[in-house]
Design a protein around this motif. Structure first.
Motif, PDB file in Angstrom:
ATOM      1  N   UNK A 307       1.189  -0.986   0.344  1.00  0.00           N
ATOM      2  CA  UNK A 307       0.270   0.345   0.265  1.00  0.00           C
ATOM      3  C   UNK A 307       0.487   1.318  -0.087  1.00  0.00           C
ATOM      4  N   UNK A 308       0.659   2.836  -0.384  1.00  0.00           N
ATOM      5  CA  UNK A 308       1.277   3.813  -0.629  1.00  0.00           C
ATOM      6  C   UNK A 308       2.782   3.385  -1.798  1.00  0.00           C
ATOM      7  N   UNK A 309       2.798   2.654  -2.337  1.00  0.00           N
ATOM      8  CA  UNK A 309       3.637   2.477  -3.066  1.00  0.00           C
ATOM      9  C   UNK A 309       4.240   3.511  -4.278  1.00  0.00           C
ATOM     10  N   UNK A 310       2.757   4.119  -4.833  1.00  0.00           N
ATOM     11  CA  UNK A 310       2.858   5.330  -5.503  1.00  0.00           C
ATOM     12  C   UNK A 310       3.464   6.271  -4.894  1.00  0.00           C
ATOM     13  N   UNK A 311       2.404   6.717  -3.809  1.00  0.00           N
ATOM     14  CA  UNK A 311       3.353   8.204  -2.760  1.00  0.00           C
ATOM     15  C   UNK A 311       4.758   8.281  -2.215  1.00  0.00           C
ATOM     16  N   UNK A 312       4.995   6.330  -2.190  1.00  0.00           N
ATOM     17  CA  UNK A 312       6.512   6.543  -1.860  1.00  0.00           C
ATOM     18  C   UNK A 312       7.680   6.926  -2.991  1.00  0.00           C
ATOM     19  N   UNK A 313       6.797   6.439  -4.338  1.00  0.00           N
ATOM     20  CA  UNK A 313       7.339   6.732  -5.116  1.00  0.00           C
ATOM     21  C   UNK A 313       7.574   8.467  -5.577  1.00  0.00           C
ATOM     22  N   UNK A 352      11.885   0.666  -3.913  1.00  0.00           N
ATOM     23  CA  UNK A 352      10.520   0.699  -2.833  1.00  0.00           C
ATOM     24  C   UNK A 352       9.661  -0.755  -3.066  1.00  0.00           C
ATOM     25  N   UNK A 353       9.990  -0.920  -2.231  1.00  0.00           N
ATOM     26  CA  UNK A 353       9.501  -2.229  -1.624  1.00  0.00           C
ATOM     27  C   UNK A 353       9.055  -2.823  -0.339  1.00  0.00           C
ATOM     28  N   UNK A 390      20.254   5.376  14.118  1.00  0.00           N
ATOM     29  CA  UNK A 390      18.595   4.719  13.579  1.00  0.00           C
ATOM     30  C   UNK A 390      17.952   4.474  12.572  1.00  0.00           C
ATOM     31  N   UNK A 391      17.551   3.504  12.329  1.00  0.00           N
ATOM     32  CA  UNK A 391      17.187   3.007  10.947  1.00  0.00           C
ATOM     33  C   UNK A 391      15.801   2.606  10.759  1.00  0.00           C
ATOM     34  N   UNK A 392      15.482   3.137   9.907  1.00  0.00           N
ATOM     35  CA  UNK A 392      13.961   2.488   9.775  1.00  0.00           C
ATOM     36  C   UNK A 392      13.940   2.409   7.912  1.00  0.00           C
ATOM     37  N   UNK A 393      12.988   1.225   8.031  1.00  0.00           N
ATOM     38  CA  UNK A 393      13.244   0.318   6.503  1.00  0.00           C
ATOM     39  C   UNK A 393      11.560   0.474   6.531  1.00  0.00           C
ATOM     40  N   UNK A 394      10.479   0.928   6.939  1.00  0.00           N
ATOM     41  CA  UNK A 394       9.400   1.181   6.855  1.00  0.00           C
ATOM     42  C   UNK A 394       8.792   2.786   6.024  1.00  0.00           C
ATOM     43  N   UNK A 395       8.842   2.538   4.542  1.00  0.00           N
ATOM     44  CA  UNK A 395       8.499   3.667   3.546  1.00  0.00           C
ATOM     45  C   UNK A 395       7.218   4.906   4.399  1.00  0.00           C
TER      46      UNK A 395
END
Length: 537
Positions: A307-313, A352-353, A390-395
């Protein structure tokens, strides 16, 4: 790696699935009763009937495909049996059974990682729902409903308790109990066994479909939602080795992490080990520093389901554009080194995955691959960039976030006419602050090729006449700077015979070029050259 790899796809270049290793002993022949329990046949049938789904796609990871035909037959049998009972109870004609018959199909080879729901393959068979088997990243899907079957695995609880007591001798120590999804049903029994042993400050996590949680897809202790620093008071005891992306997420959020491996070598019981991510974080930060001066980025879309991969792009494209850099977008399946090496003009890649498979740790790739979170760090202005570990993998958590990119809106000449974005149309590149590679200290002349469009481009005028271009000008297509065209012009354009060799001269003591000695050259025809007095064929 100084040159691109061979553009083939041998087994050694295939992208490795981030799914943790599977114990071969767990992939065994089940009895019918074990199959029904492990694959939750009854619950799956109830959810299919409750949702009134007609076309069901069954998605299996590779190591479970041996059980797929038996699971298929069991589901088909139970669905037909329940449909028959329903029709008999409603006194309907048996001929109407065909109209309500469910259709099942098996999805074996996934388009992306095994942890993600393959909506693309499911839509090819017009599925109404996907039944996902095995461990999963629990990323929210875009279009289709999902029935998750985690296929819970057995665990020797006494061995885990003994290892826990050896790791935490202080019974008042605050510990979070967490397990990989296939072992999550053992968390509550483990807490009960440890409480009987005298441990009172334990927090057992429960599954939660929320990758953006401070403990991804898990509940958090009381008070953490109000103050995230409360989580640092806890150590974390994790059953089964987690994926690297999850480990990096957790490292900066809890006091320490101890892992109880479920895959062991030999007959000895597994021993708890402390997790350390310092080396991985140093390597990731080196990639971020290296790509801060990159001029061309490639965006790899490695999902069509999350979900929301286009917004992340759109967010990633906006970051790169505001930084004055160029990007190209690619939709790929499973990433491998041969695919991305075809685009040698790209200086670095952003993937983006799903939050588990976006971290690619491989030396086979010619150019580095980073995540959207790391891209933000790379493009952030040095005055605002702070590396906290800090590291965050969730876009999903990055969407809507405003980042001050490097060099945005900072120019020396304030008297020139500027456009709506604050970029002067007539100023030249020398008015920009110089860019240096922080790793090598070298000056980078074209770090921001899209920062200053030409005057003709800003006025939207198209020139058709020939003009003389200076050596330092950038190649343009339709009035827009094109780093790819510049790469092809400089790197892939033949400049003449011998231009790839350096011409060297010998100098005498006075600094004058020494004359070369005259020699008699070859003569004759190709059949037999004559060099001096000798004949060579």
């Amino acid at each position: 790696m100084s040159v691109a790899p061979v553009l083939s796809t041998p087994d050694t270049h295939v992208f490795e699935d981030p799914t943790p290793a599977i114990d071969p002993s767990l992939v065994r022949n089940f009895s019918d009763e074990q199959l029904y329990l492990t694959y939750e046949i009854k619950r799956t049938v109830d959810e299919i009937r409750h949702g009134k789904y007609k076309r069901i796609a069954l998605q299996f990871p590779d190591h479970m495909l041996t059980h797929a035909p038996r699971v298929f037959e069991a589901l088909q049998k139970e669905l037909a049996l329940q449909d028959k009972k329903q029709h008999v109870a409603e006194n309907l004609d048996a001929l109407s059974l065909d109209a309500d018959q469910k259709r099942l199909c098996i999805l074996g080879d996934t388009s992306y990682g095994a942890c993600c729901v393959d909506e693309v393959a499911a839509e090819h068979v017009l599925a109404d729902v996907v039944v996902h088997y095995g461990r999963t990243c629990l990323s929210p899907t875009q279009r289709l409903p999902v029935i998750y079957v985690f296929t819970f695995r057995p665990l020797h609880l006494d061995a885990v308790v003994a290892s826990f007591q050896k790791t935490y001798p202080d019974k008042n120590h605050k510990v979070i109990l967490m397990a990989d999804i296939p072992y999550s049903e053992h968390v509550q029994p483990l807490q009960s066994a440890l409480q009987e042993a005298g441990y009172n400050n334990l927090f057992p996590t429960s599954l939660l479909h929320n990758p953006s949680s401070l403990l991804p897809n898990r509940t958090v202790p009381a008070g953490v939602d109000a103050d995230a620093n409360v989580l640092r008071e806890y150590s974390l005891f994790h059953i089964s080795e987690p994926p690297t992306s999850l480990l990096l997420n957790l490292t900066s959020r809890v006091s320490s992490i101890d892992i109880y491996p479920t895959v062991s070598e030999g007959s000895e019981a597994p021993q708890t080990m402390s997790a350390s991510t310092a080396q991985i974080l140093r390597r990731r930060y080196a990639l971020v520093t290296n790509l801060s001066t990159a001029s061309v980025f490639g965006i790899l879309i490695n999902t069509l389901s999350v979900k929301n991969y286009m917004e992340a792009l759109a967010h990633v494209q906006d970051l790169i554009t505001r930084a004055g850099k160029k990007y190209y977008t690619f939709v790929v399946g499973k990433v491998n080194a041969a695919k991305v090496a075809n685009f040698s003009e790209v200086d670095g890649w952003v993937i983006i995955g799903c939050w588990e498979s976006s971290l690619i740790e491989s030396k086979d790739f010619w150019k580095p691959i980073i995540t959207p979170f790391e891209l933000e760090l790379a493009l952030t202005d040095e005055r605002h960039r702070i590396w906290t570990g800090e590291w965050n993998s969730d876009f999903q958590s990055l969407l809507g976030k405003k980042t001050v990119v490097r060099g945005e809106g900072t120019y020396d000449d304030d008297t020139e006419e500027q456009d709506a974005d604050g970029v002067s149309a007539d100023s030249d590149s020398e008015s920009e602050a110089p860019v240096f590679d922080l790793r090598t200290g070298r000056y980078v002349s074209q770090s921001r090729p899209m920062a200053r469009p030409s005057a003709s481009a800003s006025k939207k005028t198209a020139a058709t006449s020939l003009i003389k271009r200076a050596n330092g000008d950038l190649a343009q297509i339709g009035g827009e700077v094109s780093p790819a065209a510049e790469f092809l012009r400089n790197k892939r354009t033949w400049q003449g015979l011998g231009t790839d060799y350096e011409i060297a001269y010998d100098y005498d003591e006075d600094g004058k070029i020494k004359g070369a000695a005259m020699e008699e050259g070859r003569g004759g025809v190709a059949r037999g050259y004559v060099v001096g007095d000798s004949e060579r064929s």
